[in-house]
Design an enzyme around this catalytic site. Structure first.
Site, PDB file in Angstrom:
ATOM      1  N   HIS A  59       5.276   5.992  11.271  1.00  0.00           N
ATOM      2  CA  HIS A  59       6.551   5.287  11.109  1.00  0.00           C
ATOM      3  C   HIS A  59       7.753   6.232  11.143  1.00  0.00           C
ATOM      4  O   HIS A  59       8.862   5.795  11.440  1.00  0.00           O
ATOM      5  CB  HIS A  59       6.597   4.599   9.742  1.00  0.00           C
ATOM      6  N   GLU A  84       4.905  -2.274  12.468  1.00  0.00           N
ATOM      7  CA  GLU A  84       3.647  -2.262  11.724  1.00  0.00           C
ATOM      8  C   GLU A  84       2.446  -2.161  12.646  1.00  0.00           C
ATOM      9  O   GLU A  84       1.502  -1.430  12.373  1.00  0.00           O
ATOM     10  CB  GLU A  84       3.546  -3.504  10.842  1.00  0.00           C
ATOM     11  N   HIS A 128      -0.619   6.316   8.961  1.00  0.00           N
ATOM     12  CA  HIS A 128       0.201   5.146   9.272  1.00  0.00           C
ATOM     13  C   HIS A 128       1.669   5.404   8.888  1.00  0.00           C
ATOM     14  O   HIS A 128       2.573   5.230   9.700  1.00  0.00           O
ATOM     15  CB  HIS A 128      -0.387   3.950   8.509  1.00  0.00           C
ATOM     16  N   GLU A 129       1.883   5.829   7.654  1.00  0.00           N
ATOM     17  CA  GLU A 129       3.265   6.023   7.187  1.00  0.00           C
ATOM     18  C   GLU A 129       3.936   7.140   7.974  1.00  0.00           C
ATOM     19  O   GLU A 129       5.133   7.070   8.261  1.00  0.00           O
ATOM     20  CB  GLU A 129       3.295   6.330   5.690  1.00  0.00           C
ATOM     21  N   MET A 172       5.111   2.766   1.633  1.00  0.00           N
ATOM     22  CA  MET A 172       6.363   2.467   2.340  1.00  0.00           C
ATOM     23  C   MET A 172       6.877   3.746   2.980  1.00  0.00           C
ATOM     24  O   MET A 172       6.931   4.792   2.345  1.00  0.00           O
ATOM     25  CB  MET A 172       7.377   1.892   1.344  1.00  0.00           C
ATOM     26  N   GLU A 173       7.315   3.615   4.224  1.00  0.00           N
ATOM     27  CA  GLU A 173       7.578   4.760   5.084  1.00  0.00           C
ATOM     28  C   GLU A 173       8.958   5.380   4.931  1.00  0.00           C
ATOM     29  O   GLU A 173       9.497   5.906   5.904  1.00  0.00           O
ATOM     30  CB  GLU A 173       7.384   4.323   6.530  1.00  0.00           C
ATOM     31  N   ASN A 174       9.562   5.362   3.737  1.00  0.00           N
ATOM     32  CA  ASN A 174      10.894   5.933   3.581  1.00  0.00           C
ATOM     33  C   ASN A 174      10.949   7.328   4.214  1.00  0.00           C
ATOM     34  O   ASN A 174      10.135   8.178   3.886  1.00  0.00           O
ATOM     35  CB  ASN A 174      11.244   6.071   2.096  1.00  0.00           C
ATOM     36  N   GLY A 215       0.848  -1.192   0.000  1.00  0.00           N
ATOM     37  CA  GLY A 215       0.000   0.000   0.000  1.00  0.00           C
ATOM     38  C   GLY A 215       0.881   1.238   0.000  1.00  0.00           C
ATOM     39  O   GLY A 215       0.648   2.188  -0.735  1.00  0.00           O
TER      40      GLY A 215
END
Ligand SMILES: [Zn+2]
Length: 825
Positions: free
Chosen positions: A293, A312, A289-290, A257-259, A255
């Site tokens: 993180h 997560e 959510h991201e 990615m938290e880079n 969905g």
């Protein structure tokens, strides 16, 4: 490729400390390869050999402290290194291959305008496919990245990007980051910038989606700002990574990615098609959510992959609660109950279930395989339960303590437990042992005393081992008009007796009405009987979702008759909210016409579901979200091909937006029913030449009930290594259909024969996804179980394939149990 083991990782972390990566990427070498030159500064901590990770098409040169190293020494992605000196400079010059599987540096071409877009997904274990590195989460280093790109491209990464001359970009030096966060986005992306609280914000997507992103800029920036404010308030630590870009990229597996500084999202989240309210809420939740993180995961990173669940679970918990509290999407917890939780509950009842924490994953690959619905949904539910148990103040204080102690470093679960222990007088260690170190789901069963004066809630242990989990939750008694009286309960033994003031012989009692814990809810007999009438009268949507969940789990457990379930759907669903309709009648596998559909075996069941969808549509206001949800449900379920054709013409429901997505959904249904064929698909594709159109067309083709076409699609699915991830998913989703069970019967044994071999032509994520999507779940038959057990007896199954087969077989077994318990015509 060898998978890094926990022992190797620990030894390497004791041997070296990485100071910095200087990465130079050249993206002007054509569509196949890119140049990747990495200069690594690292220190020796112990005099023993170690190794570097590099997955190159061609390693051109390597030097260590100025002395050349033979490139032939690179074997299976590893370069052995002798005992390191105190200070070292390692330079690896390589050509690497763009990927098409969503991992590494993925390159996608938009079929409509032929523009190419690249992005890096370096999550486990793909970083060495982009740059040479010591790829493990606890070897953090700073990054300085420079990029040569076509002059009409833009470039983004973890550090803010600056074009120093046409086609040459440098990215600002980063804070210490784990290798799996290093990202790069490059291409002719469309960009919108903004600012909030001193943080530069960016939104980006491919050109073809520009107008659709532009429509939603305000919504996205508003949610982004609301989340930043909340996290700053909660954690008291400023966002640490400079600018905050959110990039919607094509052909994405996850969905998002938290880079750090540059979050990538699947570009399905740019809504080209009319979006339902729940999809918008989901997108907001993913943004939240991201962003969570950035603190939990990015600032403080797990030491080893077996704590990935904690990243997560925490982000999932924070994502839902922040969206619910701080954005306009204040119904998102209902969405969690309806859609997210069931996947975790199903996972927790399969033979592959595992404790949330401490699975002792011995290598990275194994850790990834155990990263599932338990990691997200159960972990998030457990953290919510811990918050209810400790109280908000202690819960957050522990998190802040953890973040402050380990900023820019790594930590383990034990460290977080220590932090909670410092701030709370509750026995957090005992709580963690019971909740995080054991598998399985408890049942909370309500019984009303004969005189109707008290309720007993019993806890039945759902774990194989004796364990007593405390449950903190709310019990609500509803009277005959569904007026609610709630009581807080802390269940610390096997049962609790409650004298509820609101008990009514015409009413119902609902344990965990606030969805605060992780348990199967079984209602007392009377409540169960009255549920279909009372359910739609319950005011709180979360409580309604809990009630539906109780029915669903009963159906899956073969204790609720499919007939009763269907009768409840007929009685209550048309009066329930849009989310209920969308969850029960939609969804890939979650809806009634998805996985639950296999429980309904009687010949007229499908027709009864269709009638429900029709009733809901007829009462929906023109242009409303409900109309959109009901229309989609009816398209999925109806066999009224006249109606569908009419909808493709001038007869669509009044007020409905008839976009490409709507038309493709109808085509897919008509293709599946054998009414439309290749010409119709081709004509529609002429109308919609976009990349989404190409995928829809592929899915429609896979749906055609034509033996030759099925054979071709199957052949491509199992042997064609050139297909992209998105193309594979589209074909797989179209292939098996309820109306075509006899036609596709020969593919049931072929699945078990041929799917294992796809691991030789594809890589990790894709292999498991495909094995999962294609599993013949509609072949509800003992013979499918037999085929499965023969397949599982093989000793050469790739772990992802094994997991997909094991899980789906467990699910199939449950369907068969229900059919045996409740035979239907
Ligand atoms: Zn996440």
């Amino acid at each position: 490729m060898r998978s890094l083991t926990v022992t190797e990782a620990a030894e390497r972390a004791a041997t070296i400390a990485v100071t910095s990566y200087d990465v130079e990427l050249d993206l002007t070498r054509g569509p196949e390869l890119f140049g990747s030159r990495t200069t690594i500064a690292f220190r020796g901590l112990a005099p023993r050999p170690t190794f570097l990770d590099v997955q190159a098409a061609e390693v051109r040169s390597i030097s260590l402290n100025g002395a050349p190293i033979d490139v032939e020494l690179v074997d299976d992605g590893r370069l052995p290194l002798e005992a390191p000196a105190e200070e070292n400079t390692l330079v690896v010059d390589a050509l690497m291959a763009y990927s098409h599987d969503g991992e590494g540096l993925h390159r996608a071409v938009d079929p409509e305008d032929k523009q190419a877009y690249v992005y890096a997904m370096t999550f486990l274990p793909a970083a060495p496919r982009v740059f040479a590195c010591f790829d493990q989460p606890d070897l953090k280093a700073i990054y300085r990245v420079s990029v040569i790109a076509p002059t009409d491209w833009m470039v983004l990464g973890n550090g803010s990007a600056r074009q120093v001359e046409p086609g040459r970009w440098t990215l600002a030096e980063t804070k210490p980051l784990a290798t799996y966060f290093a990202t790069l986005v490059a291409g002719p992306y469309h960009s919108v910038t903004g600012e909030h609280d001193g943080i530069v914000l960016g939104l980006h997507c491919r050109q073809a989606l520009a107008p659709h992103l532009d429509k939603d800029v305000e919504e996205l920036f508003t949610v982004t700002a609301q989340c930043f404010d909340e996290y700053h308030r909660l954690f008291g630590i400023r966002y640490p990574f400079g600018e905050y870009h959110q990039v919607f990229v094509p052909e994405y597996n996850a969905g998002a990615m938290e880079n750090p500084g540059c979050v990538t999202f699947a570009d399905d989240f740019v809504f080209k098609a009319q979006a339902t309210d729940s999809l918008r809420a989901t997108r907001a939740m993913v943004v939240a959510h991201e962003m969570a993180h950035q603190w939990f995961g990015d600032l403080v990173t797990m030491t080893w992959w077996d704590d990935l669940w904690l990243n997560e679970s925490f982000a999932e918990y924070m994502g839902y609660r922040t969206t619910n509290r701080c954005t306009r999407f204040d119904d998102v917890l209902t969405e969690f109950a309806f859609r997210r939780k069931p996947s975790g509950m199903a996972a927790d009842q399969r033979s592959s279930s595992h404790p949330i924490a401490g699975n002792g994953a011995q290598d990275a690959q194994q850790a990834l395989t155990e990263f599932d619905g338990i990691s997200y949904a159960k972990g998030a539910a457990a953290l919510r339960q811990l918050n209810t148990y400790l109280g908000e103040e202690s819960f957050i204080a522990g998190v802040v303590d953890h973040l402050r102690r380990h900023s820019y470093g790594n930590a383990r679960l034990a460290d977080l437990i220590d932090s909670w222990d410092r701030v709370s007088d509750k026995d957090v260690r005992a709580w963690a042992a019971a909740w995080l170190r054991t598998k399985g789901i408890d049942t909370l069963r309500a019984e009303v005393s004969e005189d109707g004066s008290t309720v007993v809630v019993r806890r039945e242990n759902g774990s194989p081992e004796p364990v007593s989990r405390p449950h903190a939750f709310t019990v609500t008694a509803y009277d005959g008009d569904a007026r609610a009286t709630s009581t807080r309960v802390l269940l610390e033994s096997d049962s609790v007796t409650l004298e509820l003031p609101g008990l009514d012989p015409e009413g119902l009692v609902l344990p965990d009405s606030g969805d605060d814990t992780w348990a199967k809810i079984v209602l007392d007999e009377g409540s169960q009987r009255r549920l279909p009438r009372l359910l739609p009268l319950i005011e709180d949507p979360v409580a309604r979702a809990v009630a539906w969940g109780s029915l669903r789990e009963g159906l899956l457990d073969a204790v609720v008759d499919p007939e009763s379930y269907l009768a409840a759907v007929e009685a209550a669903l048309p009066l329930d909210g849009d989310l209920a309709v969308e969850s029960l009648l939609g969804g890939r596998f979650s809806g009634l016409v998805g996985a639950l559909g296999t429980y309904l075996a009687a010949s007229d069941d499908a027709g009864r579901v269709e009638t429900v969808a029709r009733r809901i549509l007829e009462s929906a206001a023109p242009g409303s979200n409900r109309q959109l949800v009901a229309t989609r449900a009816l398209i999925r379920t109806t066999v009224d091909t006249e109606l569908l054709r009419d909808w493709l013409g001038d007869g669509s429901p009044a007020g409905l937006v008839t976009d490409e997505d709507y038309r493709w959904r109808i085509h897919e249904r008509l293709c599946g029913l054998g009414v439309h064929g290749p010409d119709d698909i081709a004509r529609e594709q002429d109308r919609d030449p976009s990349s989404e159109g190409a995928l829809h067309a592929r899915r429609c083709t896979a749906a055609l009930p034509d033996p030759e076409t099925k054979a071709e699609v199957w052949h491509a699915l199992t042997t064609d290594a050139t297909l992209t991830n998105a193309e594979l998913y589209a074909s797989a989703l179209g292939f098996f259909r309820l109306e075509q069970v006899p036609l596709t019967a020969s593919y049931v044994p072929r699945y078990f024969d041929e799917i294992p071999g796809t691991a030789t032509i594809r890589t990790g994520w894709l292999v498991e996804q495909l094995a999962y999507l294609l599993f013949p779940r509609l072949a509800v038959d003992e013979s499918t179980l037999q085929l499965s057990s023969t397949c599982l007896a093989r000793d050469d199954l790739e772990p992802g394939v094994r997991r997909a087969v094991v899980d789906n077989t467990d699910d199939l077994r449950r369907v068969l149990r229900s059919r045996a318990a409740f035979p239907r015509g």
